[in-house]
Design a protein around this motif. Sequence first.
Motif, PDB file in Angstrom:
ATOM      1  N   ALA A  87      45.240  42.442  43.916  1.00 38.09           N
ATOM      2  CA  ALA A  87      43.819  42.125  44.115  1.00 38.09           C
ATOM      3  C   ALA A  87      42.948  42.951  43.179  1.00 38.09           C
ATOM      4  O   ALA A  87      42.010  42.432  42.571  1.00 38.09           O
ATOM      5  CB  ALA A  87      43.419  42.367  45.572  1.00 38.09           C
ATOM      6  N   HIS A  88      43.272  44.233  43.030  1.00 32.65           N
ATOM      7  CA  HIS A  88      42.462  45.105  42.176  1.00 32.65           C
ATOM      8  C   HIS A  88      42.631  44.792  40.689  1.00 32.65           C
ATOM      9  O   HIS A  88      41.732  45.059  39.907  1.00 32.65           O
ATOM     10  CB  HIS A  88      42.777  46.574  42.456  1.00 32.65           C
ATOM     11  CG  HIS A  88      42.362  47.016  43.818  1.00 32.65           C
ATOM     12  ND1 HIS A  88      41.050  46.981  44.252  1.00 32.65           N
ATOM     13  CD2 HIS A  88      43.085  47.479  44.862  1.00 32.65           C
ATOM     14  CE1 HIS A  88      40.990  47.422  45.493  1.00 32.65           C
ATOM     15  NE2 HIS A  88      42.206  47.713  45.880  1.00 32.65           N
ATOM     16  N   VAL A  89      43.766  44.240  40.315  1.00 28.62           N
ATOM     17  CA  VAL A  89      43.948  43.830  38.917  1.00 28.62           C
ATOM     18  C   VAL A  89      43.223  42.512  38.665  1.00 28.62           C
ATOM     19  O   VAL A  89      42.476  42.367  37.695  1.00 28.62           O
ATOM     20  CB  VAL A  89      45.441  43.689  38.550  1.00 28.62           C
ATOM     21  CG1 VAL A  89      45.597  43.096  37.148  1.00 28.62           C
ATOM     22  CG2 VAL A  89      46.155  45.034  38.632  1.00 28.62           C
ATOM     23  N   LEU A  90      43.421  41.546  39.539  1.00 25.98           N
ATOM     24  CA  LEU A  90      42.901  40.197  39.302  1.00 25.98           C
ATOM     25  C   LEU A  90      41.397  40.048  39.539  1.00 25.98           C
ATOM     26  O   LEU A  90      40.762  39.165  38.975  1.00 25.98           O
ATOM     27  CB  LEU A  90      43.640  39.189  40.181  1.00 25.98           C
ATOM     28  CG  LEU A  90      45.124  38.990  39.864  1.00 25.98           C
ATOM     29  CD1 LEU A  90      45.760  38.071  40.899  1.00 25.98           C
ATOM     30  CD2 LEU A  90      45.318  38.456  38.462  1.00 25.98           C
ATOM     31  N   ILE A  91      40.836  40.891  40.395  1.00 24.86           N
ATOM     32  CA  ILE A  91      39.434  40.724  40.796  1.00 24.86           C
ATOM     33  C   ILE A  91      38.580  41.853  40.238  1.00 24.86           C
ATOM     34  O   ILE A  91      38.816  43.026  40.524  1.00 24.86           O
ATOM     35  CB  ILE A  91      39.322  40.674  42.338  1.00 24.86           C
ATOM     36  CG1 ILE A  91      40.089  39.463  42.872  1.00 24.86           C
ATOM     37  CG2 ILE A  91      37.865  40.653  42.769  1.00 24.86           C
ATOM     38  CD1 ILE A  91      40.215  39.426  44.389  1.00 24.86           C
ATOM     39  N   ASP A  92      37.583  41.487  39.467  1.00 21.73           N
ATOM     40  CA  ASP A  92      36.615  42.447  38.941  1.00 21.73           C
ATOM     41  C   ASP A  92      35.636  42.792  40.065  1.00 21.73           C
ATOM     42  O   ASP A  92      34.933  41.916  40.571  1.00 21.73           O
ATOM     43  CB  ASP A  92      35.882  41.833  37.751  1.00 21.73           C
ATOM     44  CG  ASP A  92      34.861  42.771  37.160  1.00 21.73           C
ATOM     45  OD1 ASP A  92      33.769  42.900  37.755  1.00 21.73           O
ATOM     46  OD2 ASP A  92      35.144  43.361  36.113  1.00 21.73           O
ATOM     47  N   ASP A  93      35.598  44.069  40.453  1.00 17.89           N
ATOM     48  CA  ASP A  93      34.753  44.497  41.569  1.00 17.89           C
ATOM     49  C   ASP A  93      33.282  44.145  41.370  1.00 17.89           C
ATOM     50  O   ASP A  93      32.617  43.691  42.301  1.00 17.89           O
ATOM     51  CB  ASP A  93      34.869  46.008  41.798  1.00 17.89           C
ATOM     52  CG  ASP A  93      36.175  46.416  42.448  1.00 17.89           C
ATOM     53  OD1 ASP A  93      36.888  45.540  42.970  1.00 17.89           O
ATOM     54  OD2 ASP A  93      36.478  47.624  42.431  1.00 17.89           O
ATOM     55  N   LYS A  94      32.770  44.377  40.171  1.00 13.50           N
ATOM     56  CA  LYS A  94      31.347  44.112  39.922  1.00 13.50           C
ATOM     57  C   LYS A  94      31.009  42.644  40.131  1.00 13.50           C
ATOM     58  O   LYS A  94      29.997  42.311  40.752  1.00 13.50           O
ATOM     59  CB  LYS A  94      30.954  44.553  38.515  1.00 13.50           C
ATOM     60  CG  LYS A  94      30.923  46.053  38.349  1.00 13.50           C
ATOM     61  CD  LYS A  94      30.548  46.456  36.939  1.00 13.50           C
ATOM     62  CE  LYS A  94      30.619  47.967  36.804  1.00 13.50           C
ATOM     63  NZ  LYS A  94      30.382  48.406  35.441  1.00 13.50           N
ATOM     64  N   LYS A  95      31.865  41.777  39.638  1.00 15.72           N
ATOM     65  CA  LYS A  95      31.621  40.340  39.805  1.00 15.72           C
ATOM     66  C   LYS A  95      31.742  39.945  41.276  1.00 15.72           C
ATOM     67  O   LYS A  95      30.936  39.182  41.793  1.00 15.72           O
ATOM     68  CB  LYS A  95      32.595  39.531  38.945  1.00 15.72           C
ATOM     69  CG  LYS A  95      32.264  38.069  38.895  1.00 15.72           C
ATOM     70  CD  LYS A  95      33.034  37.362  37.815  1.00 15.72           C
ATOM     71  CE  LYS A  95      32.527  35.931  37.710  1.00 15.72           C
ATOM     72  NZ  LYS A  95      33.166  35.212  36.623  1.00 15.72           N
ATOM     73  N   MET A  96      32.747  40.500  41.961  1.00 17.04           N
ATOM     74  CA  MET A  96      32.942  40.206  43.376  1.00 17.04           C
ATOM     75  C   MET A  96      31.717  40.630  44.185  1.00 17.04           C
ATOM     76  O   MET A  96      31.183  39.850  44.987  1.00 17.04           O
ATOM     77  CB  MET A  96      34.191  40.933  43.894  1.00 17.04           C
ATOM     78  CG  MET A  96      34.433  40.785  45.392  1.00 17.04           C
ATOM     79  SD  MET A  96      35.836  41.783  45.968  1.00 17.04           S
ATOM     80  CE  MET A  96      35.124  43.434  45.924  1.00 17.04           C
ATOM     81  N   VAL A  97      31.255  41.856  43.988  1.00 13.09           N
ATOM     82  CA  VAL A  97      30.104  42.367  44.732  1.00 13.09           C
ATOM     83  C   VAL A  97      28.861  41.544  44.413  1.00 13.09           C
ATOM     84  O   VAL A  97      28.069  41.223  45.306  1.00 13.09           O
ATOM     85  CB  VAL A  97      29.887  43.871  44.447  1.00 13.09           C
ATOM     86  CG1 VAL A  97      28.564  44.353  45.004  1.00 13.09           C
ATOM     87  CG2 VAL A  97      31.037  44.685  45.032  1.00 13.09           C
ATOM     88  N   SER A  98      28.684  41.191  43.161  1.00 12.40           N
ATOM     89  CA  SER A  98      27.533  40.374  42.764  1.00 12.40           C
ATOM     90  C   SER A  98      27.525  39.037  43.505  1.00 12.40           C
ATOM     91  O   SER A  98      26.495  38.608  44.035  1.00 12.40           O
ATOM     92  CB  SER A  98      27.559  40.151  41.255  1.00 12.40           C
ATOM     93  OG  SER A  98      26.529  39.275  40.868  1.00 12.40           O
ATOM     94  N   LEU A  99      28.670  38.385  43.572  1.00 11.69           N
ATOM     95  CA  LEU A  99      28.765  37.100  44.270  1.00 11.69           C
ATOM     96  C   LEU A  99      28.527  37.263  45.769  1.00 11.69           C
ATOM     97  O   LEU A  99      27.899  36.409  46.403  1.00 11.69           O
ATOM     98  CB  LEU A  99      30.121  36.448  43.994  1.00 11.69           C
ATOM     99  CG  LEU A  99      30.348  35.994  42.544  1.00 11.69           C
ATOM    100  CD1 LEU A  99      31.815  35.668  42.306  1.00 11.69           C
ATOM    101  CD2 LEU A  99      29.460  34.790  42.214  1.00 11.69           C
ATOM    102  N   ILE A 100      29.006  38.360  46.341  1.00  9.22           N
ATOM    103  CA  ILE A 100      28.766  38.630  47.760  1.00  9.22           C
ATOM    104  C   ILE A 100      27.268  38.812  47.995  1.00  9.22           C
ATOM    105  O   ILE A 100      26.699  38.234  48.921  1.00  9.22           O
ATOM    106  CB  ILE A 100      29.542  39.883  48.225  1.00  9.22           C
ATOM    107  CG1 ILE A 100      31.048  39.601  48.251  1.00  9.22           C
ATOM    108  CG2 ILE A 100      29.060  40.344  49.601  1.00  9.22           C
ATOM    109  CD1 ILE A 100      31.914  40.835  48.431  1.00  9.22           C
ATOM    110  N   MET A 101      26.627  39.612  47.139  1.00  8.35           N
ATOM    111  CA  MET A 101      25.199  39.900  47.301  1.00  8.35           C
ATOM    112  C   MET A 101      24.340  38.645  47.101  1.00  8.35           C
ATOM    113  O   MET A 101      23.264  38.537  47.676  1.00  8.35           O
ATOM    114  CB  MET A 101      24.762  41.009  46.333  1.00  8.35           C
ATOM    115  CG  MET A 101      25.501  42.326  46.554  1.00  8.35           C
ATOM    116  SD  MET A 101      25.552  42.898  48.263  1.00  8.35           S
ATOM    117  CE  MET A 101      23.869  43.419  48.467  1.00  8.35           C
TER     118      MET A 101
END
Length: 180
Positions: free
Chosen positions: A113-127
């Motif tokens: 999950a940490h390799v495949l998912i960019d945290d910044k993009k994930m958080v942005s989409l959540i927000m």
Amino acid sequence: MKAAESYALAQKIMKKCDGSRDPEEICQCLGIELEDTFDLANLKGMYSSADRHRTIYLHKRLTGYLRRFVLMHEICHDQIPEHRKRARRMPYKEIQFFGGTNQSEREANSVAAHVLIDDKKMVSLIMEGHTSQAIAAELYVPEDLLLIAIEDYQKLHPDFIVRLPRSGRGNYLKDYDIWE
């Protein structure tokens, strides 16, 4: 393996491979042989380290985001030292891939999950208020892998609070049928 350890290992994997999040590139970069021409019956993928020959086997009909995830998951088994040691002791014996309580599968999922998912993009989409299904589709990962990533992110960033529709299931891959 704690969330911080999973995250650190994912960063190490990407650093070794010039920042790549592409499992095909990472597999090649790490020198792991990929065999994807087999019919593995009900298995989607398997990692072996027989005679220190590191090989990932993927079902020949696996495609798209599921292939991407399964390949990364198996790469993570190679990169987690305890998993590689276990694979040397028991070559070609697939550990219960769908086991919801199997800690090694959860660990591999967390690192993947940490390799495949960019945290910044994930958080942005959540927000922005997107649903977990929409975020998973945007990030090209299974929804349960996204939920695992969010759970880990919350452990690493306790001030980040988001209500999840449910916990990430460890046994979710059994729901994906590549044989239809």
